[in-house]
Write an enzyme that holds these catalytic residues in place. Structure first.
Site, mmCIF file in Angstrom:
data_model
loop_
_atom_site.group_PDB
_atom_site.id
_atom_site.type_symbol
_atom_site.label_atom_id
_atom_site.label_comp_id
_atom_site.label_asym_id
_atom_site.label_seq_id
_atom_site.Cartn_x
_atom_site.Cartn_y
_atom_site.Cartn_z
ATOM 1 N N ARG A 64 0.815 -1.211 0.000
ATOM 2 C CA ARG A 64 0.000 0.000 0.000
ATOM 3 C C ARG A 64 0.855 1.270 0.000
ATOM 4 O O ARG A 64 0.482 2.278 -0.617
ATOM 5 C CB ARG A 64 -0.922 -0.009 1.228
ATOM 6 C CG ARG A 64 -1.922 1.125 1.242
ATOM 7 C CD ARG A 64 -3.007 0.865 2.276
ATOM 8 N NE ARG A 64 -4.010 1.915 2.283
ATOM 9 C CZ ARG A 64 -4.288 2.663 3.348
ATOM 10 N NH1 ARG A 64 -3.641 2.469 4.490
ATOM 11 N NH2 ARG A 64 -5.217 3.587 3.282
ATOM 12 N N HIS A 68 0.284 4.545 -2.417
ATOM 13 C CA HIS A 68 0.055 5.907 -1.924
ATOM 14 C C HIS A 68 1.203 6.840 -2.295
ATOM 15 O O HIS A 68 1.004 8.039 -2.445
ATOM 16 C CB HIS A 68 -0.185 5.899 -0.406
ATOM 17 C CG HIS A 68 -1.574 5.479 -0.038
ATOM 18 N ND1 HIS A 68 -2.198 5.873 1.116
ATOM 19 C CD2 HIS A 68 -2.468 4.696 -0.692
ATOM 20 C CE1 HIS A 68 -3.424 5.351 1.159
ATOM 21 N NE2 HIS A 68 -3.608 4.621 0.089
ATOM 22 N N ASN A 96 -3.748 8.719 4.952
ATOM 23 C CA ASN A 96 -2.536 8.106 5.511
ATOM 24 C C ASN A 96 -2.472 8.093 7.035
ATOM 25 O O ASN A 96 -1.914 7.166 7.633
ATOM 26 C CB ASN A 96 -1.288 8.840 4.996
ATOM 27 C CG ASN A 96 -1.104 8.700 3.492
ATOM 28 O OD1 ASN A 96 -1.600 7.747 2.899
ATOM 29 N ND2 ASN A 96 -0.406 9.638 2.885
ATOM 30 N N HIS A 196 -6.485 -5.790 -2.336
ATOM 31 C CA HIS A 196 -7.258 -5.990 -1.103
ATOM 32 C C HIS A 196 -7.515 -7.475 -0.824
ATOM 33 O O HIS A 196 -8.356 -7.807 0.000
ATOM 34 C CB HIS A 196 -8.568 -5.195 -1.150
ATOM 35 C CG HIS A 196 -8.362 -3.709 -1.067
ATOM 36 N ND1 HIS A 196 -9.383 -2.796 -1.157
ATOM 37 C CD2 HIS A 196 -7.233 -2.967 -0.880
ATOM 38 C CE1 HIS A 196 -8.894 -1.561 -1.042
ATOM 39 N NE2 HIS A 196 -7.586 -1.644 -0.884
#
Ligand code: HEM
Ligand SMILES: *[C@@H]1O[C@H](CO)[C@@H](O)[C@H](O)[C@H]1NC(C)=O
Ligand SMILES: *[C@@H]1O[C@H](CO)[C@@H](O)[C@H](O)[C@H]1NC(C)=O
Length: 323
Positions: A64, A68, A96, A196
């Protein structure tokens, strides 16, 4: 003699022109550190391996971080920068704060890599390699990571808060638009959401879904409610797996969950809710190899988002601050 020397001159000019043009749109390459840091892969992998052996979720967290990082200012390591007196960075931005993790592991990787080849490997490339290693170590597909990114000298809280990273309340349209804004297709968005298949989410981000939505399996909703109290407060940070079937294994069960109305986030279930992406979900739920292949291709495209190359940016010595 005269003819052949002018041929040499012309050939040389052509090479210079070609190099200049190449330099203006420098490309990432898989063999970027072949000469300067051949041990980079084994070094990163061994730290990621130790971290995942301690805590399987760390693989998800590292994957992740790369996402990001890439969606804000491009894949430039900006997410790793701590706040300074001249800027507030991305770490406390809405998507975040109290959410992204793995910074200590990245520090460990960086210090190991610095000890084998000081000043050579960027923090942004470390994120890309660690994301790949995490997927592989949790049972997912392997690929050659493109490298040669340099690190940003600044980060911006407002850029990270501007909506470039879509929230879990997103509609399908918003998800499509956010990815399109980064040069990624709807298919890329659907296949990258398959990340996911690993990791966890906090109650505060799935509360509405498990109490108020109707396109959810009733017994699944009830199970999730038991660890996520209806009213916000003390339970906000309680965790639930994004993929209830195999939360630490990288497979295609995420898509099977969506078909069974067991997507944890609103933004997961919108991908299978009678809309244009239903057929892709059905296809990935039945074809694990197609999911793996398309995931790899999309990860490579995501890793290509606006890298700093050439003389832009720097190779940070410490991933938390500019040199
Ligand atoms: C499509 C839009 C996306 C949305 C709306 C979204 C949203 C979220 C949310 C809300 C969480 C839980 C955060 C928390 O509880 O604090 C999460 C976790 C996670 N996301 Fe996404 N995500 C998206 C796409 C992606 C992509 C493209 C990747 C990687 C390729 C990814 C990888 C992950 C992983 C691995 C976790 C678990 C992290 C952990 O356990 O530490 N997500 N995501
Ligand atoms: C981030 O989270 C901390 C701890 O919950 C909180 O005190 C702080 O206000 C948050 N920061 C921002 C910018 O929202
Ligand atoms: C469910 O929806 C109602 C009505 O919109 C709202 O007042 C309530 O806060 C929601 N409950 C949860 C747990 O999200």
């Amino acid at each position: 003699m005269a003819a052949s020397s002018s041929t040499v001159v012309i050939a040389t000019l052509l090479v210079i022109v070609a190099l200049t043009m190449g330099g203006s749109s420098a490309q990432l390459t898989t063999d970027y550190y072949k000469k300067t840091c051949p041990k980079v892969f084994s070094t990163v992998q061994s730290v990621v391996k130790d971290a995942i052996a301690k805590e399987k979720r760390m693989g998800a967290s590292l994957l992740r971080l790369h996402f990001h990082d890439c969606f804000v200012q491009g894949c430039d390591g900006s997410i790793l920068l701590d706040d300074t007196s001249s800027f507030r960075g991305e770490k406390t931005a809405g998507p975040n704060n109290n959410s992204v993790r793995g910074f200590d592991v990245v520090d460990d990787i960086k210090s190991e890599v610095e000890s084998v080849c000081p000043g050579v490997v960027s923090c942004s490339d470390i994120l890309a390699i660690a994301a790949r290693d995490s997927v592989v170590l949790l049972g997912g597909p392997n690929w050659n990571v493109k490298l040669g990114r340099r690190d940003s000298k600044t980060a911006s809280l407002s850029a990270a808060n501007s909506g470039v990273i879509p929230p879990p309340t997103s509609t399908l349209n918003n998800l499509v638009n956010r990815f399109q804004a980064r040069g990624l297709s709807t298919k890329d968005m659907v296949v990258l959401s398959g990340a996911h298949t690993i990791g966890q989410a906090r109650c505060t981000l799935f509360r509405d879904r498990v109490y108020n939505e109707t396109n959810i399996d009733t017994s699944f909703a009830r199970t999730r409610q038991t660890n996520c109290p209806r009213n916000s407060g003390s339970g906000d940070n309680n965790l639930a797996p994004l993929d209830h079937k195999s939360p630490t294994f990288f497979d295609n069960s995420y898509y099977k969950n969506l078909i069974n109305k067991k997507g944890l986030l609103h933004s997961d279930q919108v991908l299978y809710n009678g809309g244009s992406t239903d057929s892709l979900i059905e296809s990935y739920s039945k074809k694990p190899e197609a999911f793996n292949d398309d995931f790899v291709a999309a990860m490579i495209r995501m890793g290509d988002i606006s890298p700093l190359t050439g003389s832009n940016g720097e190779i940070r010595k410490n991933c938390r601050r500019a040199n």
